[in-house]
Design an enzyme around this catalytic site. Structure first.
Site, PDB file in Angstrom:
ATOM      1  N   ARG A 160      68.697   8.242 -30.286  1.00  0.00           N
ATOM      2  CA  ARG A 160      67.333   8.272 -29.761  1.00  0.00           C
ATOM      3  C   ARG A 160      66.738   9.656 -30.008  1.00  0.00           C
ATOM      4  O   ARG A 160      67.300  10.664 -29.543  1.00  0.00           O
ATOM      5  CB  ARG A 160      67.319   7.964 -28.262  1.00  0.00           C
ATOM      6  N   GLU A 218      64.169  11.005 -28.739  1.00  0.00           N
ATOM      7  CA  GLU A 218      63.267  11.398 -27.656  1.00  0.00           C
ATOM      8  C   GLU A 218      63.453  12.872 -27.285  1.00  0.00           C
ATOM      9  O   GLU A 218      64.572  13.370 -27.266  1.00  0.00           O
ATOM     10  CB  GLU A 218      63.545  10.538 -26.415  1.00  0.00           C
ATOM     11  N   ARG A 244      69.790  12.893 -17.544  1.00  0.00           N
ATOM     12  CA  ARG A 244      70.408  11.607 -17.875  1.00  0.00           C
ATOM     13  C   ARG A 244      70.098  11.117 -19.289  1.00  0.00           C
ATOM     14  O   ARG A 244      70.416   9.980 -19.622  1.00  0.00           O
ATOM     15  CB  ARG A 244      69.978  10.548 -16.868  1.00  0.00           C
ATOM     16  N   HIS A 245      69.480  11.933 -20.129  1.00  0.00           N
ATOM     17  CA  HIS A 245      69.149  11.508 -21.490  1.00  0.00           C
ATOM     18  C   HIS A 245      69.895  12.332 -22.537  1.00  0.00           C
ATOM     19  O   HIS A 245      70.049  13.551 -22.401  1.00  0.00           O
ATOM     20  CB  HIS A 245      67.646  11.622 -21.740  1.00  0.00           C
ATOM     21  N   GLU A 256      68.898   3.844 -13.206  1.00  0.00           N
ATOM     22  CA  GLU A 256      69.059   2.705 -14.110  1.00  0.00           C
ATOM     23  C   GLU A 256      70.168   2.961 -15.131  1.00  0.00           C
ATOM     24  O   GLU A 256      70.243   4.036 -15.724  1.00  0.00           O
ATOM     25  CB  GLU A 256      67.723   2.460 -14.824  1.00  0.00           C
ATOM     26  N   SER A 282      69.633  -2.210 -19.327  1.00  0.00           N
ATOM     27  CA  SER A 282      68.439  -3.011 -19.597  1.00  0.00           C
ATOM     28  C   SER A 282      68.888  -4.264 -20.324  1.00  0.00           C
ATOM     29  O   SER A 282      69.657  -4.185 -21.290  1.00  0.00           O
ATOM     30  CB  SER A 282      67.436  -2.241 -20.463  1.00  0.00           C
ATOM     31  N   ARG A 325      76.391   7.344 -19.094  1.00  0.00           N
ATOM     32  CA  ARG A 325      75.615   7.228 -17.855  1.00  0.00           C
ATOM     33  C   ARG A 325      76.391   6.459 -16.783  1.00  0.00           C
ATOM     34  O   ARG A 325      76.329   6.802 -15.600  1.00  0.00           O
ATOM     35  CB  ARG A 325      74.264   6.561 -18.128  1.00  0.00           C
TER      36      ARG A 325
END
Length: 571
Positions: A343, A345, A351-352, A494, A497, A545
């Site tokens: 990713r 991002e 948490r990323h 979370e 998903s 995670r």
């Protein structure tokens, strides 16, 4: 003349007697000084007597030197024998040589098996063992004794090095052990003994009485990070003990990973995958491995790593989504994967990560997407129980450095609709958009409300708004504003998903365009549904995670072996 000569001889004899009777310290002598006796001593006789005494002194010194030389020779012979019991292992010995006489270390370990430090228990008292580990600490007692703490995979044992003719341990061997640098790798041979008093600062409650010790690899004398400092708890650091910040620990991760807590974290990460695979394989799933080089993005959006692929534009897979769905279309029916996810991002959160290990599932469904949630509700409690059953020592080691409470979860996993979650927040005075996504703060608040009301930190929230889900998510039959999707939470954050997928190619094309995806880049994916496809769905979760939240840790970088975030590409 004869009378005079005889008189002088008598006087000489008297002088000789009185001088030989004097102690070494003249001040303590009680002999009568010649001056007081009124006798005269000839210079010749005095010289003669002085020469005699000097000769006696030299003879005595020579005898003492000879005795010292004999003792030194004896010690040298003894030390030559004892020196085979310690020293640096030569590089030639470590080149996997089959010659048992390649060196003293090779001779010492010939025919012996290495014992793991964690296996050293009271029942082994009196047994000779061979262990290998890193020099954790050394406490010097005297020139004849010292305490060496050896660490292996987070387990610590105290090795006692004491001068002993019986054990062939010399003073020089004690000296050798004292000068070993921290983190050097050593082999120790000795007997397991029970200490008189309980050992503090080690994991094993036995000691090793050292007979032989060899340095297999020497570390730098000055290290950029010490395991002791990296292992400090927040309470230790606040109490004034030296610690290390996160960047330092990640910069020298190979040292940081040696702490007991880190050893525990990655052991639990392994057991998480074991539980994952075991449960899914029992249920008829097949493990697959999808490609990570794609012509187009798998999730849409700009958070993708783009690259040139032999002159063609390509990107790294944001998930195995497209290919695990294609596997279902290929009659695999139930598949799972464990693999890297990328990713791009610019997320600088706790948490990323830009690269993480994804745990993915895809399965055909018969009637309702709740079949996927049924699997989630069974799979994760199975994993949690697997960890609790097999990792108590690891959890204890983590808890010692990073205190946390055991995760609370129910035998039957709680499910709430997204609308029910919004209502709970509203009743608690928290406003949230019923057609929008939950931010980090509202997720945490909802987690606290769920814990208070249902006594669980693990639950499922489903029927999310369609606008906040990926293009391949199936809309709800009764309201297209919502989707047949769900998220799963641990401790208010979370982790999963999931959803039913769109298996109709026309609807899939329409939704892809609405999300700004060039359908030509995913043409093979869309076409796979034109060849016949069953209703299906699945979910994805980040391994790091899950472990972070199960262990109550505050940063995902603690559960990534060598984390990759927007600022970190090494080590």
């Amino acid at each position: 003349f004869r009378h005079c000569t005889l008189h002088r001889v008598k006087k000489s004899f008297h002088l000789s007697y009185t001088m030989s009777s004097e102690p070494e310290n003249p001040s303590s002598s009680t002999a009568t000084p010649p001056e007081e006796s009124g006798e005269k001593i000839s210079k010749k006789a005095a010289k003669k007597e002085a020469a005699k005494l000097e000769k006696q002194r030299r003879r005595q010194e020579k005898e003492e030197e000879e005795e010292a030389s004999r003792k030194t020779a004896s010690l040298s012979i003894e030390e030559e024998s004892f020196s085979r019991n310690y020293g640096d292992v030569t590089l030639n010995e470590l080149k996997s040589t089959e010659d048992p006489k390649a060196g003293k270390w090779r001779e010492a370990v010939e025919g012996k098996e290495w014992t793991d430090v964690r296996e050293l228990v009271e029942a082994m008292a009196g047994t000779e063992v061979l262990i290998r580990g890193g020099v954790h600490t050394y406490r010097h007692v005297s020139s004849k004794k010292g305490f060496l703490i050896v660490r292996q995979k987070g387990y610590l044992v105290q090795c006692v090095v004491t001068e002993s003719k019986e054990n062939h341990v010399s003073v020089n061997m004690v000296k050798f052990v004292k000068q070993l640098n921290s983190e050097s790798f050593v082999d120790v041979i000795g007997y397991v003994v029970l200490p008189k008093d309980p050992v503090t600062g080690t994991t094993q409650q036995v000691e090793i009485q050292v007979r032989k010790v060899y340095c297999v690899n020497s570390a730098l004398q000055q290290l950029p990070l010490y395991v002791e400092d990296a292992a400090r708890s927040e309470a230790d650091i606040q109490a004034g003990k030296p610690g290390a910040n996160q960047d330092t620990r990640l910069n020298f991760r190979v040292i940081d990973l040696r702490t007991a807590a880190n050893q525990g974290i990655f052991s639990i990460q392994g057991w998480t995958q074991i539980g994952w695979r075991e449960c899914l394989l029992r249920k008829g799933f097949i493990e697959i491995h999808s490609p990570k080089l794609l012509a187009g993005s798998s999730e849409g959006g700009s958070a993708v790593f783009r690259l040139d692929y032999k002159g063609q534009p390509a990107c790294l897979a944001q998930s195995p989504q497209l290919h695990k769905q294609m596997a279902i279309c290929a009659d695999f029916e139930r598949v799972f994967e464990v693999g890297a996810v990328y990713r791009a991002e610019d997320s600088f959160t706790h948490r990323h990560l830009c690269e993480f290990i994804g745990l993915d599932v895809e399965m055909a469904i018969h009637k309702h997407y709740s079949e996927i949630m049924d699997l989630v509700g069974e799979l994760f409690p199975f994993i949690f129980n697997k960890i609790n059953e097999n990792c108590q020592k690891e959890l204890e080691a983590i808890r010692k450095q990073y205190p946390f409470q055991p995760l609370k979860f129910l035998p039957k996993t709680l499910r709430l609709t997204f609308a029910e979650g919004i209502q709970m927040l509203k009743e608690a005075g928290v406003e949230a958009d019923p057609l929008g996504d939950l931010n980090t703060e509202t997720e945490r608040k909802l987690g606290l409300l769920v814990l208070e009301k249902y006594n669980t930190e693990f639950y499922i929230l489903h029927r999310y708004p369609s606008a906040v889900r990926p293009f391949y998510t199936m809309p709800c039959a009764d309201d297209p504003n919502y989707s047949n999707s769900f998220d799963v939470f641990i401790r208010g954050e979370e982790i999963i998903s999931g959803a039913q997928r769109v298996h109709d190619p026309e609807l899939l094309t329409e939704q892809a365009k609405r999300f700004g995806i060039d359908v030509e880049t995913i043409k093979t994916y869309i076409d796979s549904f034109r060849y016949g496809a069953p209703p299906h769905g699945g979910f994805g979760v980040g391994l790091e995670r899950v472990v972070m939240l199960f262990c109550g840790l505050n940063n995902i970088r603690k559960t990534s072996l060598f984390p990759r975030d927007p600022l970190r590409l090494a080590p």
